[in-house]
Design a protein around this motif. Sequence first.
Motif, PDB file in Angstrom:
ATOM      1  N   TRP A  46     -28.674  13.854  16.796  1.00  0.00           N
ATOM      2  CA  TRP A  46     -29.572  14.813  17.447  1.00  0.00           C
ATOM      3  C   TRP A  46     -30.410  14.127  18.514  1.00  0.00           C
ATOM      4  CZ3 TRP A  46     -35.019  15.188  17.370  1.00  0.00           C
ATOM      5  CH2 TRP A  46     -35.533  16.349  17.928  1.00  0.00           C
ATOM      6  N   LEU A  47     -30.874  12.913  18.249  1.00  0.00           N
ATOM      7  CA  LEU A  47     -31.654  12.177  19.242  1.00  0.00           C
ATOM      8  C   LEU A  47     -30.799  11.844  20.473  1.00  0.00           C
ATOM      9  CD1 LEU A  47     -33.659   9.734  16.933  1.00  0.00           C
ATOM     10  CD2 LEU A  47     -34.545  11.717  18.193  1.00  0.00           C
ATOM     11  N   ARG A  49     -28.313  13.600  21.603  1.00  0.00           N
ATOM     12  CA  ARG A  49     -28.024  14.850  22.312  1.00  0.00           C
ATOM     13  C   ARG A  49     -29.198  15.357  23.141  1.00  0.00           C
ATOM     14  NH1 ARG A  49     -24.852  19.204  20.251  1.00  0.00           N
ATOM     15  NH2 ARG A  49     -26.848  20.250  19.955  1.00  0.00           N
ATOM     16  N   ARG A  50     -30.367  14.818  22.946  1.00  0.00           N
ATOM     17  CA  ARG A  50     -31.536  15.320  23.672  1.00  0.00           C
ATOM     18  C   ARG A  50     -31.425  15.060  25.161  1.00  0.00           C
ATOM     19  NH1 ARG A  50     -37.087  13.751  20.883  1.00  0.00           N
ATOM     20  NH2 ARG A  50     -37.769  15.291  22.421  1.00  0.00           N
ATOM     21  N   ARG A  51     -30.626  14.080  25.549  1.00  0.00           N
ATOM     22  CA  ARG A  51     -30.387  13.810  26.962  1.00  0.00           C
ATOM     23  C   ARG A  51     -28.888  13.724  27.190  1.00  0.00           C
ATOM     24  NH1 ARG A  51     -33.506   8.575  28.598  1.00  0.00           N
ATOM     25  NH2 ARG A  51     -32.566   9.099  30.616  1.00  0.00           N
ATOM     26  N   ARG A  56     -27.872   8.610  30.070  1.00  0.00           N
ATOM     27  CA  ARG A  56     -28.063   7.503  29.132  1.00  0.00           C
ATOM     28  C   ARG A  56     -27.422   6.232  29.693  1.00  0.00           C
ATOM     29  NH1 ARG A  56     -31.614   8.676  24.844  1.00  0.00           N
ATOM     30  NH2 ARG A  56     -31.155  10.729  23.976  1.00  0.00           N
ATOM     31  N   TRP A 450     -21.626  16.059  23.603  1.00  0.00           N
ATOM     32  CA  TRP A 450     -22.311  14.961  24.287  1.00  0.00           C
ATOM     33  C   TRP A 450     -21.301  13.989  24.886  1.00  0.00           C
ATOM     34  CZ3 TRP A 450     -23.047   9.601  23.522  1.00  0.00           C
ATOM     35  CH2 TRP A 450     -24.132   9.042  24.198  1.00  0.00           C
TER      36      TRP A 450
END
Length: 716
Positions: A46-47, A49-51, A56, A450
Amino acid sequence: MASPLRCGAWALAVLPLAAVGMAAGLSPDDGILEVVPALLVGVWAWLLRRRPQAARTVGTRRSAIAMVTLLSGHYLAWRVGATLNLTSSSAAALSLLLLAAEFSLLGHGLLQLWLAWFREPPVAAEADQAARQLEQRIVWDPRRLLAVDALVPTRGEPLELVERSLRACLALDYPRVKVWLLDDAARPELAELCRRLGCRYLARSECRHAKAGNLNHALPHLQGDLLLVLDADVMPQRHLLRRTVGLFDDPRVGLVQTPQSYMNADPVIRNLGLERWLMPDEELFYRWIEPTRQGVGAVVCAGTSFLMRRAALEQVGGFETATSSEDLATGIRVTAAGYRALYLNEKLSAGLAPPSLEAMARQRCRWASGTLQTLRTTASPLRIAGLNPLQRLAFLEGILHWLNVIPQLVLLLMPLSYGLLGVSPLLLRDQGALTVALPLLLAQLLLVRWFSQGSRSALMPELYRWVFLVPLLLAVLSTVRGRPRAFQVTPKAATAGRPRPALSLLLPLVMLLGLQLLNLALLLRGPNPLLPLLWSAIAVLSLMAALRACWDRSPADAAVWFRPEAVGVELQQGARRWPARLTAISEGGVEVSWPEAAQAGDGLEHDRPLRIHSACLGPRPLTLRPEQVSRWRGRVQLGGVWLWRNQGECLQLQARLYRQPGAWPLRQAPPDLLAIPALLKRLVRSPRPERWFDRSTLPIRLECRPCRAVLPVLVD
């Protein structure tokens, strides 16, 4: 060229196991520690997928790859050590067969991920710099520009479609380009069309080696430095050459591939009415597979929308003729010859998806057969000299992935072993479904979008797998036996009419569904574990969705309809004017709507033409004849057909629909939690043909700055 490569291709293999674990829950003695691994994996994914992945670092992507690799290894070790059923010879055979299928799919998926470990070269930045330098040369010394021959091979496509493509090629904004129509059917009407438009026309008397032979026949007649190859249904945006030719200033560059977009929805999407919920399967190939292949120097030539240096092509002996996948084999040869193959990830052209499901199945079977046939040619990555080990591995993975249909069929049929055979192919005797299978499943479900740059979700694209499983299996087995499929041109013309089933695809799916329903009925008669029930139910739902996709949704007309993004227009009839919103548009007509409460358009005369004003459609208003008016959800909808005053108006609209830069937006795949309910609704709705206000449309972005001032009035 499209590909069903899927970074989550193994998701369905572990879905029943994880589902059992989640459904079974924890006993009071198990404790919360049993679900800690799944919680940690879920939080980490989940972390990430936040960006978006593009925002990244490459180290972050590598950490995700390492996580999935470790989870997969743990899962396979658990499967081998704790779940095999070896109590009898039949149980052992089925258990080992299932394990082999999972090993195959997991191994293929991991190989795709490992190829994404490498840093991709900054081709977009190279293209920007090269384009700026090219612009300077265009202004100061256009004679020094590289000359381009734009080649449009054709065999039997409709005259109107070929003319539209040729006009788009002639509109390319580049000083030194010649457009060639390579006609493999020697049609006099095409020769006359080229004479009228000012294109070069070339036909051949002996049509050998299909598309590759057609292109090779043209080579001695060409003098350009570069070749631009476009299928007869593909229309380039006017700035395609300005964005790509500059990359060839590097003499090491032999190939530049760009994505191919489809202007219309493919039959799977169209038949199910999932235009807003399912991404085309090709998006994964162009947005994830090609960029990761570029990281190891193994860009795949996709057959259309690419440029190639003529000297490089002549050095490798022209286009490969020993396989119907001449694009893949020729690209491998150019790479092995020491040239750079680049992939510019910008949508600079668009073509047409096959008009029917049978046509799409034929296209994919040709891809599968031709790709596997490459291994029998001298362009095989196993034998050709000049490739490094990573390039060989990447090209080989792209060829062998078509063999995945065999383990996929095993996974589909395996639930039958519980009810029809009374044999369990695996045993769940511990909490491994929670502690091992569930973390891997969560990682896949959360990271597929992602990893794939938003080009696909985890579960919905599996529709393509089940719809084409049987014909692809037959094509693969035939090719492995040395009987590859002959080249067949994919038809592009759609025919109107009532929805009709694709019988060649329907019958095998009906047989498979019948077996699964019988198996499920037998399981429901007695006490059985939850695993076979869930597994069989998933197979039934998958086959039902595939069956529903087999009813071709016939279009109302031959035109391709688009869904504009927030475009305001003004309608005029006589002295009356009122604002409206453009909801659908094509060469043949238009659909608009406005709030019913605004009482705009009251007194509309259906037998009188309307004028439509919008900067998106041109500097002058266009005229339409009202055909249909309805009211739906508080809005008035009006559909009409264009009344062209001259050919120039039609050509002007064509240019705005097909050739303007940035027309095809980069969409993101909707989450499965939203898309799957939409699919289930389609399963209970009977097939119906397209009609006014219920058309298959994909989004388009129109240049429309002057008309934005009226948008606040329209978006009520």
